[in-house]
Structures are given as structure tokens and as C-alpha cells.
Scaffold this motif. Sequence first.
Motif, PDB file in Angstrom:
ATOM      1  N   ASN A  88       0.810  -1.160  -0.058  1.00  0.00           N
ATOM      2  CA  ASN A  88      -0.155   0.002   0.035  1.00  0.00           C
ATOM      3  C   ASN A  88       0.927   1.293   0.106  1.00  0.00           C
ATOM      4  O   ASN A  88       1.980   1.177   0.644  1.00  0.00           O
ATOM      5  N   VAL A  89       0.295   2.233  -0.686  1.00  0.00           N
ATOM      6  CA  VAL A  89       1.028   3.452  -0.524  1.00  0.00           C
ATOM      7  C   VAL A  89       0.962   4.117   0.881  1.00  0.00           C
ATOM      8  O   VAL A  89      -0.024   3.976   1.535  1.00  0.00           O
ATOM      9  N   HIS A  90       2.059   4.602   1.485  1.00  0.00           N
ATOM     10  CA  HIS A  90       2.186   5.036   2.889  1.00  0.00           C
ATOM     11  C   HIS A  90       1.399   6.191   2.973  1.00  0.00           C
ATOM     12  O   HIS A  90       1.275   7.026   2.393  1.00  0.00           O
ATOM     13  N   SER A  91       0.568   6.179   4.290  1.00  0.00           N
ATOM     14  CA  SER A  91      -0.141   7.254   4.407  1.00  0.00           C
ATOM     15  C   SER A  91       0.266   8.417   5.715  1.00  0.00           C
ATOM     16  O   SER A  91      -0.344   9.285   5.870  1.00  0.00           O
ATOM     17  N   GLU A  92       1.449   7.750   6.286  1.00  0.00           N
ATOM     18  CA  GLU A  92       2.107   8.684   7.237  1.00  0.00           C
ATOM     19  C   GLU A  92       3.756   8.373   6.889  1.00  0.00           C
ATOM     20  O   GLU A  92       4.203   7.471   6.254  1.00  0.00           O
ATOM     21  N   LEU A  93       4.485   9.418   7.466  1.00  0.00           N
ATOM     22  CA  LEU A  93       5.757   9.459   7.325  1.00  0.00           C
ATOM     23  C   LEU A  93       6.407   8.298   8.088  1.00  0.00           C
ATOM     24  O   LEU A  93       6.338   8.235   9.261  1.00  0.00           O
ATOM     25  N   LYS A  94       7.314   7.356   7.487  1.00  0.00           N
ATOM     26  CA  LYS A  94       8.162   6.289   8.404  1.00  0.00           C
ATOM     27  C   LYS A  94       9.533   6.485   8.142  1.00  0.00           C
ATOM     28  O   LYS A  94       9.936   6.475   6.947  1.00  0.00           O
ATOM     29  N   PHE A  95      10.482   6.866   8.890  1.00  0.00           N
ATOM     30  CA  PHE A  95      11.668   7.228   8.940  1.00  0.00           C
ATOM     31  C   PHE A  95      12.439   6.163   8.096  1.00  0.00           C
ATOM     32  O   PHE A  95      13.061   6.322   6.985  1.00  0.00           O
ATOM     33  N   PHE A  96      12.513   5.053   8.498  1.00  0.00           N
ATOM     34  CA  PHE A  96      13.287   3.861   8.055  1.00  0.00           C
ATOM     35  C   PHE A  96      13.025   3.701   6.603  1.00  0.00           C
ATOM     36  O   PHE A  96      13.715   3.739   5.947  1.00  0.00           O
ATOM     37  N   SER A  97      11.689   3.336   6.143  1.00  0.00           N
ATOM     38  CA  SER A  97      11.327   2.879   4.818  1.00  0.00           C
ATOM     39  C   SER A  97      11.664   4.252   3.881  1.00  0.00           C
ATOM     40  O   SER A  97      12.019   3.974   2.786  1.00  0.00           O
ATOM     41  N   THR A  98      11.300   5.517   4.332  1.00  0.00           N
ATOM     42  CA  THR A  98      11.611   6.717   3.572  1.00  0.00           C
ATOM     43  C   THR A  98      13.092   6.883   3.200  1.00  0.00           C
ATOM     44  O   THR A  98      13.619   7.191   2.179  1.00  0.00           O
ATOM     45  N   VAL A  99      13.902   6.547   4.363  1.00  0.00           N
ATOM     46  CA  VAL A  99      15.542   6.852   4.017  1.00  0.00           C
ATOM     47  C   VAL A  99      15.868   6.044   3.121  1.00  0.00           C
ATOM     48  O   VAL A  99      16.829   6.079   2.147  1.00  0.00           O
ATOM     49  N   ILE A 100      15.850   4.380   3.437  1.00  0.00           N
ATOM     50  CA  ILE A 100      16.258   3.359   2.598  1.00  0.00           C
ATOM     51  C   ILE A 100      15.504   3.407   1.241  1.00  0.00           C
ATOM     52  O   ILE A 100      16.373   3.311   0.245  1.00  0.00           O
ATOM     53  N   SER A 101      14.610   3.686   0.996  1.00  0.00           N
ATOM     54  CA  SER A 101      13.719   3.836  -0.391  1.00  0.00           C
ATOM     55  C   SER A 101      14.284   4.937  -1.263  1.00  0.00           C
ATOM     56  O   SER A 101      14.874   5.037  -2.241  1.00  0.00           O
ATOM     57  N   GLY A 102      14.531   6.070  -0.461  1.00  0.00           N
ATOM     58  CA  GLY A 102      14.953   7.452  -1.196  1.00  0.00           C
ATOM     59  C   GLY A 102      16.406   7.208  -1.423  1.00  0.00           C
ATOM     60  O   GLY A 102      17.121   7.523  -2.515  1.00  0.00           O
ATOM     61  N   GLY A 103      17.330   6.696  -0.489  1.00  0.00           N
ATOM     62  CA  GLY A 103      18.770   6.661  -0.658  1.00  0.00           C
ATOM     63  C   GLY A 103      18.891   5.556  -1.988  1.00  0.00           C
ATOM     64  O   GLY A 103      19.960   5.582  -2.691  1.00  0.00           O
ATOM     65  N   THR A 104      18.541   4.398  -1.719  1.00  0.00           N
ATOM     66  CA  THR A 104      18.635   3.253  -2.785  1.00  0.00           C
ATOM     67  C   THR A 104      18.272   3.926  -4.221  1.00  0.00           C
ATOM     68  O   THR A 104      18.954   3.580  -5.309  1.00  0.00           O
ATOM     69  N   ALA A 105      17.007   4.508  -4.353  1.00  0.00           N
ATOM     70  CA  ALA A 105      16.593   5.265  -5.896  1.00  0.00           C
ATOM     71  C   ALA A 105      17.776   6.161  -6.081  1.00  0.00           C
ATOM     72  O   ALA A 105      17.856   5.975  -7.389  1.00  0.00           O
ATOM     73  N   GLY A 106      18.114   6.942  -5.286  1.00  0.00           N
ATOM     74  CA  GLY A 106      19.055   7.895  -5.610  1.00  0.00           C
ATOM     75  C   GLY A 106      20.516   7.141  -6.175  1.00  0.00           C
ATOM     76  O   GLY A 106      20.865   7.686  -7.252  1.00  0.00           O
ATOM     77  N   ILE A 107      20.748   6.176  -5.655  1.00  0.00           N
ATOM     78  CA  ILE A 107      22.136   5.597  -6.099  1.00  0.00           C
ATOM     79  C   ILE A 107      21.849   4.752  -7.483  1.00  0.00           C
ATOM     80  O   ILE A 107      22.703   4.821  -8.408  1.00  0.00           O
ATOM     81  N   LEU A 108      20.734   4.104  -7.819  1.00  0.00           N
ATOM     82  CA  LEU A 108      20.394   3.351  -8.746  1.00  0.00           C
ATOM     83  C   LEU A 108      20.092   4.203  -9.973  1.00  0.00           C
ATOM     84  O   LEU A 108      20.659   3.921 -11.153  1.00  0.00           O
ATOM     85  N   SER A 109      19.731   5.230  -9.678  1.00  0.00           N
ATOM     86  CA  SER A 109      19.217   6.251 -10.798  1.00  0.00           C
ATOM     87  C   SER A 109      20.587   7.106 -11.392  1.00  0.00           C
ATOM     88  O   SER A 109      20.643   7.234 -12.748  1.00  0.00           O
TER      89      SER A 109
END
Length: 301
Positions: free
Chosen positions: A206-227
Motif C-alpha cells: 500500500n502507498v504509505h499514508s504517514e511518514l516512516k523514517f526507515f522506509s523513506t530513508v532506505i527507499s530514497g537513498g537506494t533510488a538515488g544510487i540506482l538512478s
Amino acid sequence: MHCSMSVWCEYVAGWAAGVSGLIIGHPLDTIKVRQQALGAVGALNVAKYTFKYEGVFAFYKGLLFPLLSAGVLNSVYFGVYGFSLSLFCNRKDKLSAEENINHMKQNGLAVYLSGCVGGFAQAFITCPVDLIKIKLQTETGHNVKFMNTHEHDYRGSLDCVKRVFKRTGLKGCYKGLTVTLWRDIPSSGLYLLVYEKMLSFFHGGNVHSELKFFSTVISGGTAGILSWACIIPLDVLKSRIQADDTRSPTYSGIYDCFKKSYQNDGWKVFGRGFWVMCLRAFPVNAVSLLSYEFVLCHLCK
């Protein structure tokens, strides 16, 4: 990204994302650009020479224009992405707003294409901003022991803009636009696709409905490296083309830059700055998306 918002909230969130990422990542970006444009020098030597001959503030050369444009650039990117996504996906009138967002984000192709459209739109802001940034970042003076030295003696970002415009006009301010488009369109789509798919995984589909630190950091950082990893050769060409001297240019275009770079340094030149990019991409994109989500989900409710 997933809370109700106004245009001003989108701008503020985009500005927060851009500024937070810039402050953290600009010194490493300066090292990366100098590696790519000023010859075969290792990242540690770039850092050592820069600090020794120019001081700590040299790592922040060219920061002003990206800082001023961060809000506009990120607002255009995320705004066009959201608008395009709503066009690619059919909204279901019987679903709630959150369920509609979830429905749209499950369409991986739509997410990727919408990200590409966002990347296309932001490239027209990114190109001139990066041009000025790179010219200032690669201005080393005569004491620094790089293979190439740039001694323009710019008195800051505004002086650089005026001199570039005076010599080459508006067209010169968009030097490197084609390679910027090649770089930014596919990487922007991949960036948001990886980010949204990883968030969906962490949140049970599901799309996140609230901010969660761990998932946002890991997802954002990984997306940045791969792109970034998939377009580093194009980034090298862009840095070299935009750092080129407007008075006596070395390169006549993308192919000429590719050919001369290969002839002088071999294939390895097109991976130059890769490890610095990886070191920079994770924290910058993690903090950027964390800031973006925080503003939208907590300050813009």
C-alpha cells in the motif's frame, strides 16, 4: 507526497527537499565534477588539493544558483510527476483519495513515464543552473595541481551568468541541454519507480499514508544510487561540455566530447566520479525525500 496539499505546500516541500539535499551533497558534488572535468585525479587527491590551495569554502563553489532554484526545480519535478500520473491512470470515482493514490502508484509503467515527464520538465531549469554551478566548481586558479586548470576569475554566480550571456547569449546558457535531457529523462523515471516500489514493499503493498523514517530513508537513498549509477557516463559528458571554455571550446558537441574523452583516457573516463556519486547519492536523496515527505505529511495537512 500523499497528503492533501496546495500549490504552496508543494513549493515549500520541494524547496525543503532541494535545499536539504544541496547542503549535504554539494561538497561531494564539487569533488565529482572536478574529477570528471579536470583530469585523472582520485577523489581523495581532489579533496586534498581543493582544501590545501582553496580552503574549505571551495567545496561550496557554485552553490548560490542551485540554492535559489531548488524550490522551483523540485516543485516542477514533483508537480509534473503528480499531474502526469493522474493523466496516465484512470481515477476511480468510488474510491477515496488515498485509495486513488494507491491505485495509481501500483501502475509501475505510469509511475516511470510520469517520472520521465517530470525529468523532461525540470531539465530546462537544471541545465542553466548546472552550467553556472559547474563553471564555478571547476574554477581552480593557477596553484592547484590538476591536469587542467580553469582561471576565469569569476566574482560569483551573477558575474558568471553575465559573462556567459555576454559571450554566447541565451543559447550559451543552455549549453549541454541535449545531454542533460538524455541524462535526466530516464533517470528521473527510474528514480521514482524504485522509490515508490520500495515504499510499497515496506508498507505491505500500500502507498504509505504517514511518514516512516526507515522506509523513506532506505527507499530514497537506494533510488538515488540506482538512478545515478545508470547515467554516470552521460554525467561525465555533461560536466565536460558545461565546464568547457566558452572562449576557446575543446568540444564541438556530445559526440566530439565522447570521442576526445575516449581517445585521451580510454573507457574508464566514463565511470569517473562513480564512487563519489554513490557516497553522495544515498544521504542526499534520503534526506531530500525525508524532508519532502515531512513537510507534506506534517506541515501541510
